[in-house]
Design a protein around this motif. Sequence first.
Motif, mmCIF file in Angstrom:
data_model
loop_
_atom_site.group_PDB
_atom_site.id
_atom_site.type_symbol
_atom_site.label_atom_id
_atom_site.label_comp_id
_atom_site.label_asym_id
_atom_site.label_seq_id
_atom_site.Cartn_x
_atom_site.Cartn_y
_atom_site.Cartn_z
ATOM 1 N N VAL A 70 -36.673 -83.496 54.378
ATOM 2 C CA VAL A 70 -35.623 -82.635 53.832
ATOM 3 C C VAL A 70 -35.364 -82.909 52.360
ATOM 4 N N LYS A 72 -37.628 -82.913 50.217
ATOM 5 C CA LYS A 72 -38.611 -82.132 49.482
ATOM 6 C C LYS A 72 -38.001 -80.820 48.979
ATOM 7 N N ARG A 74 -38.289 -76.904 47.662
ATOM 8 C CA ARG A 74 -39.050 -75.810 48.256
ATOM 9 C C ARG A 74 -40.491 -75.786 47.767
ATOM 10 N N ARG A 77 -42.768 -78.726 49.398
ATOM 11 C CA ARG A 77 -42.934 -78.863 50.842
ATOM 12 C C ARG A 77 -44.404 -78.897 51.229
ATOM 13 N N VAL A 96 -37.114 -78.962 61.872
ATOM 14 C CA VAL A 96 -37.046 -78.553 60.466
ATOM 15 C C VAL A 96 -38.347 -77.872 60.045
ATOM 16 N N ALA A 97 -39.492 -78.453 60.442
ATOM 17 C CA ALA A 97 -40.785 -77.882 60.077
ATOM 18 C C ALA A 97 -40.949 -76.476 60.650
ATOM 19 N N HIS A 99 -38.572 -74.382 61.273
ATOM 20 C CA HIS A 99 -37.704 -73.505 60.478
ATOM 21 C C HIS A 99 -38.339 -73.176 59.139
ATOM 22 N N TRP A 100 -39.072 -74.144 58.571
ATOM 23 C CA TRP A 100 -39.714 -73.937 57.273
ATOM 24 C C TRP A 100 -41.130 -73.345 57.390
ATOM 25 N N ASN A 101 -41.563 -73.036 58.593
ATOM 26 C CA ASN A 101 -42.866 -72.412 58.821
ATOM 27 C C ASN A 101 -44.032 -73.333 58.436
ATOM 28 N N ILE A 102 -43.899 -74.618 58.799
ATOM 29 C CA ILE A 102 -44.944 -75.602 58.497
ATOM 30 C C ILE A 102 -45.578 -76.054 59.806
ATOM 31 N N LYS A 336 -49.797 -70.651 53.673
ATOM 32 C CA LYS A 336 -48.365 -70.564 53.905
ATOM 33 C C LYS A 336 -48.014 -69.770 55.165
#
Length: 485
Positions: A70, A72, A74, A77, A96-97, A99-102, A336
Amino acid sequence: MPGRTSAQTNIDVMVMLPRNNTYLFSYQRVSPAIEYAKKILGRDELFAGLKFNVQYQNSACGMDALYALVDKQRDERPDLILGPVCEYTAASVVRVASHWNIPVISAGALATGFNVKGIEYSHLTRIAPTYLKMAETFQAMFGRFGWRTASLIYDDDKDERNCYFTIEGVFTVLSEYNIVTDYAVFNSNEEKVDADGIIASVYGSEVVIMCTKADTVRDLMLAAHRRKLTSDSHIFFNIELFNSSSYGDGSWRRGDKYDNEAKAAYSFLNTVTLLRSTKPEFEEFSMEMKKSLQESDIPVCEDCSAVNMFMEGFHDSLILYATALREVMSNGLTKKNGLEITHNMWNRTFEGIAGQVSVDANGDRNGDFSVVRMTDPEAGTHETVMSYFGENKSFQIMPSFKNEWFNLRTAPSPKHSDPSCGLGVSAVTGIIVGAILGTALLMGFYFFRKNYRITIERRIPREECDIGKHRQLREDSIRSNFSAA
């Protein structure tokens, strides 16, 4: 397969592993395997243009991993996260990942709670066989040999909880197939284990499944043998998944006066463990890993493999991701597009460093497991007697297999009925007298107030005795879904 990648694409990879070498998945143990995978991809023209920039982060099997992520910005990331392994650490990171599309690939996070790939765990791919996959081995054996009841015995350290999560998988799968299960739980770090008392509770079960430390397994088997439960009325299993201190290693030797007795008891013990398969490329990989461990001053057993499932898994993770990314990019998407890359890794079979790797449609690796047993009671030596293959749900029976080892010749004795729930005779007498007096008072009150009604909920004695412990199992199972992790 699509054509080779033309322009260079930099892939930022964050690896979350503990630096403490007491973990089998520590940074120093696993990083050489990831670097080995990078070299393989760099030499393969199919992946030309993909450059992996790997950053190692100390997860400490705690909140450090989440804080590192967190923090990191934007534009900083990572494109891919490898790890964490520990359940509670992985839960927060994967949320979290996702949610961040990782995309997240781990050789851990094996607990049942991760099996539901909803919004929270939508980007998680598990490259090592999960506890539910291991439990399918037991379910298949119950179906094959006609067993119907089981006692689950496990050591819950309340920390990493390896054995709790292991047995949770077994409990979940067996319950789905209406196998009657009972269980005994203890914490060997905080209390002396009453092996004889625990074994006394398994009389009514056909199969006993244990997950605990090696010394405790030995104590339990000695207690079972002394009670003559090992011969023909019970089948005993020990779970040993990745040779950590949480699990028994199947060894009966301690160099004490009980060795001969323990050897006799262990001749009735079956151990479920990961199937080891190798190919020529694996030997080179194993030598490189052993060299790296020695350079890091990590002890390596001369007669055993230097490679564990975590080293294999994280090596294969990078290969799997690169393959999926390349296909996604050939369709006009980019690094991405995390969810598309994640789904492209699912429902796929590919060649890993130790053999074929099969990932199911839910993003979890299908598991192959072996059942190991003492085949020479005189020498006390063990060998694989059968193997279970998760992808096609089949058994391979080895020449050393004997059917009588898994068939019950006499039914288990029923558990002794104890209407007192362990209170004792005098206490029960007092309760009965009190109940009679109470009933008399209630009847008098009833005749005095005719409109007063009393409803009594009745349970059978067995249910009353067990309700507390089964409530605990349900609460722990809910917790394993990480609603509060």
